[in-house]
Design a protein around this motif. Structure first.
Motif, PDB file in Angstrom:
ATOM      1  N   TRP A  67      -8.641  -1.482   9.769  1.00 28.13           N
ATOM      2  CA  TRP A  67      -7.361  -1.007   9.259  1.00 28.13           C
ATOM      3  C   TRP A  67      -6.460  -0.510  10.379  1.00 28.13           C
ATOM      4  CZ3 TRP A  67      -3.859  -1.300   5.786  1.00 28.13           C
ATOM      5  CH2 TRP A  67      -2.857  -0.329   5.721  1.00 28.13           C
ATOM      6  N   SER A 118      -2.601  -1.542  10.607  1.00 28.70           N
ATOM      7  CA  SER A 118      -1.482  -0.599  10.499  1.00 28.70           C
ATOM      8  C   SER A 118      -0.718  -0.469  11.813  1.00 28.70           C
ATOM      9  CB  SER A 118      -1.992   0.768  10.042  1.00 28.70           C
ATOM     10  OG  SER A 118      -2.907   1.312  10.979  1.00 28.70           O
ATOM     11  N   VAL A 141       5.092   1.144   2.844  1.00 34.69           N
ATOM     12  CA  VAL A 141       4.226   0.023   2.481  1.00 34.69           C
ATOM     13  C   VAL A 141       2.844   0.182   3.101  1.00 34.69           C
ATOM     14  CG1 VAL A 141       3.883  -2.456   2.757  1.00 34.69           C
ATOM     15  CG2 VAL A 141       6.122  -1.580   2.128  1.00 34.69           C
ATOM     16  N   LEU A 171      -0.678   0.269   1.132  1.00 32.68           N
ATOM     17  CA  LEU A 171      -1.696  -0.745   1.388  1.00 32.68           C
ATOM     18  C   LEU A 171      -3.044  -0.125   1.733  1.00 32.68           C
ATOM     19  CD1 LEU A 171       0.213  -3.465   3.444  1.00 32.68           C
ATOM     20  CD2 LEU A 171      -0.702  -3.686   1.130  1.00 32.68           C
ATOM     21  N   THR A 208      -6.337  -1.332  -0.798  1.00 30.29           N
ATOM     22  CA  THR A 208      -7.254  -2.261  -0.139  1.00 30.29           C
ATOM     23  C   THR A 208      -8.626  -1.603  -0.065  1.00 30.29           C
ATOM     24  OG1 THR A 208      -5.392  -3.046   1.214  1.00 30.29           O
ATOM     25  CG2 THR A 208      -7.593  -3.654   1.941  1.00 30.29           C
ATOM     26  N   TYR A 265      -4.423  -7.260  -7.893  1.00 26.22           N
ATOM     27  CA  TYR A 265      -5.006  -6.511  -6.783  1.00 26.22           C
ATOM     28  C   TYR A 265      -5.750  -7.453  -5.827  1.00 26.22           C
ATOM     29  CZ  TYR A 265      -8.255  -3.307  -4.420  1.00 26.22           C
ATOM     30  OH  TYR A 265      -8.985  -2.619  -3.477  1.00 26.22           O
ATOM     31  N   ASN A 307      -3.997  -9.707  -3.104  1.00 26.00           N
ATOM     32  CA  ASN A 307      -3.642  -9.135  -1.809  1.00 26.00           C
ATOM     33  C   ASN A 307      -4.574  -9.721  -0.753  1.00 26.00           C
ATOM     34  OD1 ASN A 307      -3.184  -7.558   0.454  1.00 26.00           O
ATOM     35  ND2 ASN A 307      -3.912  -5.657  -0.472  1.00 26.00           N
ATOM     36  N   LEU A 334      -5.305  -8.882   2.132  1.00 19.82           N
ATOM     37  CA  LEU A 334      -6.077  -7.885   2.865  1.00 19.82           C
ATOM     38  C   LEU A 334      -7.382  -7.546   2.149  1.00 19.82           C
ATOM     39  CD1 LEU A 334      -3.323  -5.398   4.101  1.00 19.82           C
ATOM     40  CD2 LEU A 334      -4.654  -7.003   5.474  1.00 19.82           C
TER      41      LEU A 334
END
Length: 275
Positions: free
Chosen positions: A82, A86, A189, A193, A197, A219, A222, A224
């Motif tokens: 992550w 990000s 966002v 997320l 996730t 869901y 997505n 991710l």
């Protein structure tokens, strides 16, 4: 797009130099330097372990099955991946606005700059892989996990994630030059997320919840979700995404890359004029 990829490949040394420069600038006045790329996710992991591994351990462990005792590894695996996501999205958004002088003076494909931000954050992720391996070896030695062929899920996860991030980075970097609200919007966002996730919780918690079926389907669309399932599947084979989810994840990621590249090329004249 083929000619653009060829031009980008011919300037791969310039991309490497930009990545090294960004990393050097980011950590040049820091006493711990690159260790911050490890300390931050490990600190986040400790906090979420206390919440989901201690306070709400019953629900979390129930969906991890026999590997319930290795939840810290599950958590750190998701958080390291992550942090790449990000940080890449945040920094790619202003990849053009923050380097306008270089962009307008250097004879380089402009895609190099947002792609360089994604590559730089991947270098930080790669620095954490030995930490993940050490934690995995510890749990494997205690019989909590049994890694095997599932280790091959890691290069696939990295490839699909890089494809998605490059596409989004190209789109966001160009749009942010023309509409500066994009950078502020992406902060919201990214926060959404993170919780939308399966990073700090197993996907099984969502599937067994009382959410409407249409919301569960949305869901899982997505990309991710499938990417992080691949990351978790490296150590937990049962988490490997089903064929339908895997095909959807790869298809959407490739589509985002093509759309991002196309949008970047179409917006490039307006972007250069604005810069």
């Amino acid at each position: 797009m083929t000619s653009g990829v060829g031009a980008l490949w011919s300037h791969r040394n310039s991309l490497r130099i930009l990545v090294r420069r960004d990393l050097a600038v980011k950590y040049q006045q820091s006493a711990l330097g690159y260790f911050w790329s490890l300390i931050e996710p490990l600190g986040m992991g400790a906090i979420y372990w206390f919440v989901f591994g201690v306070l709400y351990s019953r629900d979390t462990n129930r969906h991890l099955g026999d590997a319930a005792g290795s939840y810290p590894l599950f958590l750190i695996t998701g958080i390291f991946a992550w942090m790449w996501t990000s940080s890449a999205l945040s920094e790619a958004t202003n990849a053009l606005t923050g380097q306008s002088r270089l962009i307008t003076t250097m004879n380089l494909p402009r895609q190099v700059f947002p792609i360089g931000r994604v590559a730089g954050r991947f270098a930080e992720y790669a620095a954490g892989v030995p930490i993940l391996a050490a934690i995995a070896i510890f749990y494997a030695a205690h019989g909590r996990i049994e890694p095997g062929w599932s280790l091959l899920a890691l290069p696939l996860a990295v490839l699909v994630q890089a494809t998605l991030l490059i596409g989004v980075a190209l789109l966001l970097s160009a749009c942010n030059v023309l509409m500066r609200d994009v950078e502020r919007f992406m902060r919201l966002v990214i926060r959404v997320l993170f919780y939308a996730t399966p990073i700090i919780y197993p996907l099984g918690l969502v599937r067994s919840s009382g959410l409407p079926e249409w919301l569960k389907v949305g869901y899982e669309l997505n990309p991710l979700v499938g990417i992080f399932q691949l990351h978790h599947a490296v150590w937990y084979p049962d988490e490997f995404p089903a064929a339908r989810m895997l095909v959807t994840t790869i298809g959407i990621s490739v589509l985002v890359l093509v759309a991002g590249w196309w949008a970047f090329r179409r917006l490039e004249p307006a972007v250069l004029k604005e810069l």
